[in-house]
Every structure is written in structure tokens, then in C-alpha cells.
Design a protein around this motif. Sequence first.
Motif, PDB file in Angstrom:
ATOM      1  N   LEU A   1      55.690 -57.483  40.247  1.00 43.46           N
ATOM      2  CA  LEU A   1      56.384 -56.185  40.342  1.00 43.46           C
ATOM      3  C   LEU A   1      57.668 -56.198  39.502  1.00 43.46           C
TER       4      LEU A   1
ATOM      5  N   GLY B   1      53.073 -61.804  43.898  1.00 46.54           N
ATOM      6  CA  GLY B   1      52.997 -60.338  43.842  1.00 46.54           C
ATOM      7  C   GLY B   1      54.358 -59.738  43.503  1.00 46.54           C
TER       8      GLY B   1
ATOM      9  N   ASN C   1      47.758 -60.188  45.897  1.00 42.28           N
ATOM     10  CA  ASN C   1      48.539 -60.737  47.017  1.00 42.28           C
ATOM     11  C   ASN C   1      47.717 -61.724  47.831  1.00 42.28           C
TER      12      ASN C   1
ATOM     13  N   LEU D   1      64.251 -55.011  45.084  1.00 39.99           N
ATOM     14  CA  LEU D   1      63.435 -55.994  44.360  1.00 39.99           C
ATOM     15  C   LEU D   1      63.501 -55.814  42.839  1.00 39.99           C
TER      16      LEU D   1
ATOM     17  N   ASN E   1      50.266 -46.834  39.146  1.00 46.77           N
ATOM     18  CA  ASN E   1      49.882 -47.628  40.307  1.00 46.77           C
ATOM     19  C   ASN E   1      49.083 -48.852  39.846  1.00 46.77           C
ATOM     20  N   ILE E   2      49.454 -50.023  40.361  1.00 44.11           N
ATOM     21  CA  ILE E   2      48.762 -51.263  39.951  1.00 44.11           C
ATOM     22  C   ILE E   2      47.352 -51.262  40.552  1.00 44.11           C
ATOM     23  N   ASP E   3      46.383 -51.712  39.751  1.00 46.68           N
ATOM     24  CA  ASP E   3      45.001 -51.774  40.247  1.00 46.68           C
ATOM     25  C   ASP E   3      44.780 -53.067  41.023  1.00 46.68           C
ATOM     26  N   ASN E   4      44.109 -52.934  42.125  1.00 47.99           N
ATOM     27  CA  ASN E   4      43.683 -54.082  42.957  1.00 47.99           C
ATOM     28  C   ASN E   4      44.818 -55.041  43.283  1.00 47.99           C
ATOM     29  N   PHE E   5      45.936 -54.505  43.623  1.00 49.08           N
ATOM     30  CA  PHE E   5      47.104 -55.373  43.875  1.00 49.08           C
ATOM     31  C   PHE E   5      46.956 -56.139  45.190  1.00 49.08           C
ATOM     32  N   ALA E   6      46.229 -55.551  46.154  1.00 44.23           N
ATOM     33  CA  ALA E   6      46.008 -56.239  47.437  1.00 44.23           C
ATOM     34  C   ALA E   6      45.316 -57.579  47.180  1.00 44.23           C
ATOM     35  N   GLU E   7      44.390 -57.552  46.228  1.00 44.77           N
ATOM     36  CA  GLU E   7      43.639 -58.770  45.890  1.00 44.77           C
ATOM     37  C   GLU E   7      44.573 -59.833  45.300  1.00 44.77           C
TER      38      GLU E   7
END
Length: 339
Positions: free
Chosen positions: A216, A212, A204, A146, A196-202
Motif C-alpha cells: 500500500l 500488504g 494478505n 499509513l 482498487n487493488i485486485d485480489n488484495f485479500a489473497e
Amino acid sequence: MNWQSIHKAISSLTKQTSVIGLNEAAFKVISPLLDSLNYRLYYNYHGRSNQFQLIAQNSDAKPCDKEVKLIDELTDGKCHYGQYLDDDSQHYFFITNNQYCICLIVIDNQTLASDKQTSILPIINTLIEVWCNQLELLFYFQRDVLTGLFNPNVFVEAINHTSFEQVSDTSHTGPRIALERRGMAAKDCYAVALINIDNFAEVNERFGHTIGDEILIKLAHILQTSFRSSDLLCRYTGEEFAVLVQSPYEHTVQLILERLMEQIRTAHYPKVDNLTVTMGYTIALDGLLASELIDRARLSLQKGKAEGKDQIVAYSSFNDEETDKPFNQSLEIGEIELF
Ligand SMILES: Nc1nc2c(ncn2[C@@H]2O[C@H](COP(=O)(O)OP(=O)(O)OP(=O)(O)O)[C@@H](O)[C@H]2O)c(=O)[nH]1
């Protein structure tokens, strides 16, 4: 060169598993072939920053205007180097690693007087094709698809110094080609940082994985422009990057990471208004294993996440390095007696 030695040369290239080892092997097999020709060899010393320098030659002749222009274009990143130019007066061989031209060999045609000399060219061409193909294979083998950054295997290997040793070749009689040290030497000092990215799940969940992924890629680009080419950048896990920063001083590393933090905070991303990261890092001490360094960086990162994210945490800020000296070091300075 007979078929047996051509076969031997090709197999010595195809068995290489590190870029440095491959370049070393390639120079070793090609240099003796160049010996009877008038040539100039330019090497791109800093990979992605395109700094071409003449590092070997077998001719007193000055480079012609066309060659000078070509080097300028390569240095400016403007040259389409994919093609093999067969000029009236010169042959150009470009060695590319999928993204960048790492080396250019220019052979003057005047020297190709005899049949023997002329027959060397296709052999050189074949070896260079094998060299380039192997570079491309290694590129895909070592990279994250990626982002194009290195994968965790390369990162760990770099800490363990296996694929980043100094390269110099003394075993042939041709022009000696010494490549730069591209990585960390055993006694060099460096830091291991996890980002590390903060709150990346959110992110996405709200905008989808495609957005997302674009974020990246954008972050990887920011890392590439922020760090020096001698630092090693890696996509360590999904939304986490790892960097080997070449510096012995913790305050320098802290400043570098703070600058990066600011760049990440102020950059523009698709859909997302502001993005933050948490970073944890540790200075590498002699005797620590790759896994121990990464664990220390991870502990620091986790501390930053637990304490509100969007911050940089040094391992030394919550661990006294003096009382946590590696075993070997403690032995050396006589703090520990074995018997
Ligand atoms: N778009 C995209 N998302 C990924 C990729 N790899 C991992 N992720 C996502 O990254 C997110 C990581 O989530 P968490 O581990 O909960 O971390 P977080 O939401 O950033 O929370 P904190 O780290 O605590 O700030 C998950 O939603 C993964 O799906 C990827 O290649 N592309």
C-alpha cells in the motif's frame, strides 16, 4: 503589538481548519509586523515540488550569496530547514508543514536599529511557531497514517470546494500576498477516479499484513510520482485509492490512468511478482454532488471488477451522459419545464 493583539493573532491561527485558510490568516497577521523591516518572503508554490519564488519584499537590497544558496538548496530539497538560523546579518524563519518547507522569511539585520524593531522578532517567531504547529496538526488531521495521502474527509471536502477556494488577501495594507489556487475551482473540470487493488485479500493471506501494508505504501508512492501536485490523492478505504484529476477532457484522464496502470504493473513489490488494479472514473459535471460523483466512479469500478479486473472503466462508457444530465443543467437549457 500589545498582548491583546498577540492573543487575537494566535487565536485566529489556531481556529483555522484548512491549510489554505491557515496560510491566509498567518500572512494576514504577520505582514503588518514585517512592514517596518527589510525582508524578503519566498513561497513554495507547488508544495512538494519545491518551487520557491520571491513573492513579497520590503527592500531593494539584493539577496546575499548565502540567501541565494539557501534558496537553491531548498529548491533542490537538500536544505535541512528545521532550524532557525540567526545569522550576523540576517534572520531566517522557515515555515514547514511537517514534510515540506512552504515558506521562508528572511529579515535583514541592518533594519533592526530600534528597540521597537528588535522586539518584533520574538513576536514574529512566536506567531510562526504557532503557524507551524497548526500546519503539523492539520497534516495529521487530514492524512492517512499509513500512506501519508489525504483521508476521505479531505477528498469529499475538496469536491465540495469548501477548503480549496482561492486565497487572496486584500484586507491589510502590507504587501499583498496571493496564493495559488491549490484545488479545484467551482468551474474547473476534473475527474474522480477510484483505484482498487485486485485480489488484495489473497496477498494478505499468502504473505501477511505487513507485506500488504508495504505494498500500500509503495502504491501511494507511485501515485505521488505519477500525478501532478495539483491533483488530489487520497486513501479512500483499506485497499482503495481515490484521485481528483484536474482535467476537463475524458481522453486525457484516460491516458493519465493508463500511464498509471502501466507504472503499477511494472513496479517491483515486496514478495508479489505482479500486482494489478482496477480503476473506475467519471468526469465531474456541474451540479453533481460529491456523493453522486463517487457513486459513479464506484459503479464504473464495480463494472471493471465484474468484467475481469485489471482494467479502466469510464462511467460514460456504459452511461449516456447526454440523457443523464444533472437536473440543474437540464433546467438551464429548458429541457425540463417546472410548471
Ligand atoms: N495489509 C493491509 N490490508 C488491508 C488494509 N485495509 C484493507 N486491507 C485488506 O484488503 C483486502 C480487501 O479484500 P477484498 O475486499 O475481498 O478485495 P480483493 O481481495 O482485493 O478482491 P477484489 O477487489 O475483488 O479484487 C482485505 O484482505 C483487507 O484485509 C490495510 O491497511 N493493510
